[in-house]
Design a protein around this motif. Structure first.
Motif, PDB file in Angstrom:
ATOM      1  N   THR A   1      -2.187   4.493   6.392  1.00 21.16           N
ATOM      2  CA  THR A   1      -0.750   4.255   6.361  1.00 21.16           C
ATOM      3  C   THR A   1       0.007   5.582   6.351  1.00 21.16           C
ATOM      4  O   THR A   1      -0.382   6.533   5.667  1.00 21.16           O
ATOM      5  CB  THR A   1      -0.348   3.442   5.119  1.00 21.16           C
ATOM      6  N   SER A   2       1.071   5.627   7.118  1.00 21.45           N
ATOM      7  CA  SER A   2       1.894   6.844   7.166  1.00 21.45           C
ATOM      8  C   SER A   2       3.064   6.778   6.192  1.00 21.45           C
ATOM      9  O   SER A   2       3.760   7.769   5.978  1.00 21.45           O
ATOM     10  CB  SER A   2       2.425   7.053   8.593  1.00 21.45           C
ATOM     11  N   LYS A   3       3.252   5.592   5.603  1.00 25.94           N
ATOM     12  CA  LYS A   3       4.347   5.397   4.653  1.00 25.94           C
ATOM     13  C   LYS A   3       3.979   4.207   3.777  1.00 25.94           C
ATOM     14  O   LYS A   3       2.956   3.538   3.997  1.00 25.94           O
ATOM     15  CB  LYS A   3       5.653   5.114   5.402  1.00 25.94           C
ATOM     16  N   THR A   4       4.764   3.919   2.795  1.00 25.78           N
ATOM     17  CA  THR A   4       4.564   2.709   2.000  1.00 25.78           C
ATOM     18  C   THR A   4       4.659   1.497   2.932  1.00 25.78           C
ATOM     19  O   THR A   4       5.596   1.401   3.733  1.00 25.78           O
ATOM     20  CB  THR A   4       5.610   2.609   0.889  1.00 25.78           C
ATOM     21  N   LEU A  34       0.847  -1.188   0.000  1.00 20.92           N
ATOM     22  CA  LEU A  34       0.000   0.000   0.000  1.00 20.92           C
ATOM     23  C   LEU A  34       0.885   1.241   0.000  1.00 20.92           C
ATOM     24  O   LEU A  34       1.932   1.271   0.645  1.00 20.92           O
ATOM     25  CB  LEU A  34      -0.912   0.026   1.227  1.00 20.92           C
ATOM     26  N   GLU A  35       0.400   2.252  -0.699  1.00 19.93           N
ATOM     27  CA  GLU A  35       1.115   3.518  -0.719  1.00 19.93           C
ATOM     28  C   GLU A  35       0.836   4.298   0.573  1.00 19.93           C
ATOM     29  O   GLU A  35      -0.103   4.003   1.302  1.00 19.93           O
ATOM     30  CB  GLU A  35       0.682   4.352  -1.934  1.00 19.93           C
ATOM     31  N   ALA A  36       1.641   5.286   0.854  1.00 20.30           N
ATOM     32  CA  ALA A  36       1.408   6.156   2.000  1.00 20.30           C
ATOM     33  C   ALA A  36       0.048   6.848   1.841  1.00 20.30           C
ATOM     34  O   ALA A  36      -0.328   7.271   0.749  1.00 20.30           O
ATOM     35  CB  ALA A  36       2.519   7.189   2.106  1.00 20.30           C
ATOM     36  N   GLY A  37      -0.690   6.933   2.931  1.00 14.67           N
ATOM     37  CA  GLY A  37      -2.004   7.577   2.905  1.00 14.67           C
ATOM     38  C   GLY A  37      -3.146   6.654   2.550  1.00 14.67           C
ATOM     39  O   GLY A  37      -4.304   7.101   2.479  1.00 14.67           O
ATOM     40  N   ALA A  38      -2.891   5.368   2.343  1.00 11.78           N
ATOM     41  CA  ALA A  38      -3.954   4.409   2.016  1.00 11.78           C
ATOM     42  C   ALA A  38      -4.768   4.080   3.261  1.00 11.78           C
ATOM     43  O   ALA A  38      -4.240   4.015   4.373  1.00 11.78           O
ATOM     44  CB  ALA A  38      -3.357   3.135   1.426  1.00 11.78           C
TER      45      ALA A  38
END
Length: 293
Positions: free
Chosen positions: A198-201, A184-188
């Motif tokens: 998420t705060s990061k990948t 997942l990408e950051a912000g997902a």
């Protein structure tokens, strides 16, 4: 002996070939009476009216102060009512046996002993579940005891009591399989309501277990599981059939430990705001059991 909650559980044991005595603790209803005789089950009776009509050996439960199932009549009334009935045992259940700062257990023992004095001592007398056994409150043992929590390998701490004398270790480990791994990408957002962001990948893993299997929903965003020997967090909401965790180096098909050494029922209960009994009893029937020596 084995003890079960209801007639259906007793019948299932008989049909599985279990020949031991089976005590049915909480299911004495008119429609169930024929099954006690057919399947050689021993009922616990909770009223003097039912005791008067009992056709098989039974155990009478005394409400000695729990305020739940059991008879509350005076010892003399109980003695008169059970005379000439097929009484086999007298039992009661403690409300506060782990609290040695409360007089309630001593009061319950005294009330129960008054019934025995008036009615006579039957073949079987039992008062104690795990706590009075584990802390050796021997005056409450009778000649049967009913350990429950200890069979799972747990003993709850006492309040103001002596050192525990029954040493057990957890008897089960609960595992689930990794169904999927993804990045997942950051912000997902993860799961129902998007309550984890998420705060990061991040790499996540989705487990084949959820609250329908017995994982407490209150572990959403706060519980942990053991993956490759390390505690990793549950991410987002626990779903009915699925739970998401931080993946690390997990692969599809790997087993993750939901409950076991390093993350036992008492720790899970603390995080879920419940009791370890609820965690252990909450593992649903659809979770596959594997029995090992």
């Amino acid at each position: 002996w084995l003890a079960v909650s209801n007639v259906e559980e007793g019948i299932a044991l008989r049909q599985a070939g279990i020949a031991a005595r089976i005590l049915v603790m909480a299911d004495y209803l008119p429609e169930n009476c024929p099954f006690f005789k057919e399947f050689h089950l021993t009922p616990v009776v909770h009223s003097l009216a039912d005791a008067a009509t009992a056709e098989v050996p039974y155990h009478l439960k005394i409400d000695s102060g729990m305020g739940r199932l059991g008879v509350r009549e005076s010892p003399e009334e109980i003695a008169r009512a059970i005379k000439s009935t097929p009484l086999e045992g007298l039992m009661t259940h403690f409300a506060s046996s782990a609290n040695y700062q409360s007089p309630q257990t001593d009061q319950q023992v005294a009330r129960f002993e008054a019934v025995i004095k008036a009615a006579g001592r039957p073949c079987y007398v039992h008062l104690s579940s795990t706590i009075p056994v584990a802390y050796q409150r021997t005056e409450a043992w009778g000649n049967l005891v009913r350990p429950g929590h200890a069979i799972y390998g747990y003993v709850s701490p006492s309040r103001g009591g002596p050192a525990v004398q029954l040493h057990v270790k957890p008897a089960l480990t609960w595992k689930a399989t990794v169904l999927s791994v993804k990045d997942l990408e950051a912000g997902a957002l993860v799961g129902y309501g998007g309550i984890y962001k998420t705060s990061k990948t991040m790499r996540i893993a989705i487990l084949a277990a959820g609250y329908a299997d017995g994982i407490p929903h209150r572990l959403s965003n706060r519980g942990k599981v053991i993956a490759n020997g390390k505690l990793v967090p549950i991410l987002g909401a626990v779903s009915m059939d699925l739970t998401t965790i931080e993946s690390g180096d997990l692969r599809v098909g790997d087993a993750v430990t939901l409950l076991g050494p390093g993350n036992d029922a008492q720790e899970i209960a603390r995080l879920a705001g419940t009791i370890s009994y609820s965690v252990l009893c909450g593992i649903s029937a659809r979770v596959k059991r594997v029995y090992v020596d």
